[in-house]
Design an enzyme around this catalytic site. Structure first.
Site, PDB file in Angstrom:
ATOM      1  N   ASP A  11      35.759  51.605  17.649  1.00 10.99           N
ATOM      2  CA  ASP A  11      36.794  52.528  18.103  1.00 10.99           C
ATOM      3  C   ASP A  11      36.554  53.885  17.450  1.00 10.99           C
ATOM      4  O   ASP A  11      36.412  53.968  16.227  1.00 10.99           O
ATOM      5  CB  ASP A  11      38.180  52.019  17.727  1.00 10.99           C
ATOM      6  CG  ASP A  11      38.574  50.767  18.507  1.00 10.99           C
ATOM      7  OD1 ASP A  11      37.759  50.304  19.330  1.00 10.99           O
ATOM      8  OD2 ASP A  11      39.690  50.261  18.285  1.00 10.99           O
ATOM      9  N   ASP A 130      46.106  45.008  29.475  1.00 10.45           N
ATOM     10  CA  ASP A 130      46.727  44.927  28.157  1.00 10.45           C
ATOM     11  C   ASP A 130      48.163  44.441  28.338  1.00 10.45           C
ATOM     12  O   ASP A 130      48.949  45.070  29.058  1.00 10.45           O
ATOM     13  CB  ASP A 130      46.730  46.296  27.485  1.00 10.45           C
ATOM     14  CG  ASP A 130      45.323  46.870  27.341  1.00 10.45           C
ATOM     15  OD1 ASP A 130      44.369  46.073  27.293  1.00 10.45           O
ATOM     16  OD2 ASP A 130      45.186  48.106  27.283  1.00 10.45           O
TER      17      ASP A 130
END
Length: 240
Positions: A11, A130
């Protein structure tokens, strides 16, 4: 399980490799130079990298040049997420040389555009789903957006190639994956699924790989690797 994919996560925030807790941008740990992190994963045997451009996802710029460097120097397949909202951002993402991109919020909020790019780019497009429970979350997991199975029905209909399924209540927590959710989604669609969120130990990786026959083709691993719970090399051996 020989084709089961292990995707170490990187990330990116302000040019650094970080890990968030449940998607909270203010709760992050810095793990250093992303190029070096990627090189270590590849040296351990990784064939895929899962890269998330957090700055692009949160509308705070992007790490495009850095991603291009990682793609070029790592010489493995890269799955890229973050900030893919329109033709320009999609074009720029694909131009990094990544193998595929994940649509997130745009796939839910802009179904006409997502159907078009799925038709145009086929397997280069995955959709990130998600969820909390069965409820989709969007915009950095800050808003709700309906039922996951309704979304899959629509996306299957327009030819989506695969899904990345994340239980956001598990992400970054090291509390273990949501195997029940993965089974439910895998039984609902014939498309392959990448699992994400909650992996804390090698046994979690093995348990996910055991349901590969349902259509789970891989798992994204983040915090557990960075905290030394196990190595990428160990994960790869465990699913052979």
């Amino acid at each position: 399980m020989n084709n089961f994919q292990i995707l170490p996560a990187i990330d990116l925030k302000a040019g650094r490799a970080v890990r968030l807790y449940q998607g909270n941008l203010t709760e992050n740990i810095d793990y250093g130079d992303p190029v070096a992190v990627a090189a270590n994963f590849v040296a351990a045997g990784a064939k895929w990298l899962h890269i998330v451009d957090l700055d692009a996802a949160f509308g705070r710029g992007n790490n495009r040049k850095l991603i291009e460097t990682i793609v070029k120097e790592s010489d493995v397949a890269v799955e890229l997420s973050g900030g893919l909202r329109d033709d320009e951002s999609l074009k720029n993402a694909l131009a990094t040389g990544c193998a595929r991109v994940n649509l997130g919020t745009a796939a839910i909020e802009n179904p006409e555009w997502s159907a078009k790019v799925i038709a145009d780019f086929g397997g280069k497009i995955a959709v990130g789903l998600d969820v909390r429970g069965h409820v989709l979350t969007t915009r950095g997991w800050t808003e709700t957006a309906g039922d996951i199975f309704d979304a899959i029905t629509r996306l299957d209909r327009v030819g989506c190639a695969r899904y990345v399924v994340t239980d956001v209540s598990k992400d970054g927590t090291l509390l273990g994956p949501n195997l029940e959710l993965l089974r439910e989604v895998a039984e609902f669609t014939t498309n392959p699924i990448i699992a994400s969120g909650g992996v804390s130990k090698l046994a979690d990786v093995i348990e996910i790989a055991k349901i590969a026959n349902l259509g789970i083709e891989g798992v994204i691993i983040g915090k557990a690797i960075y905290e030394g719970r196990f190595t990428i090399a160990e994960a790869l051996v465990s699913v052979r």
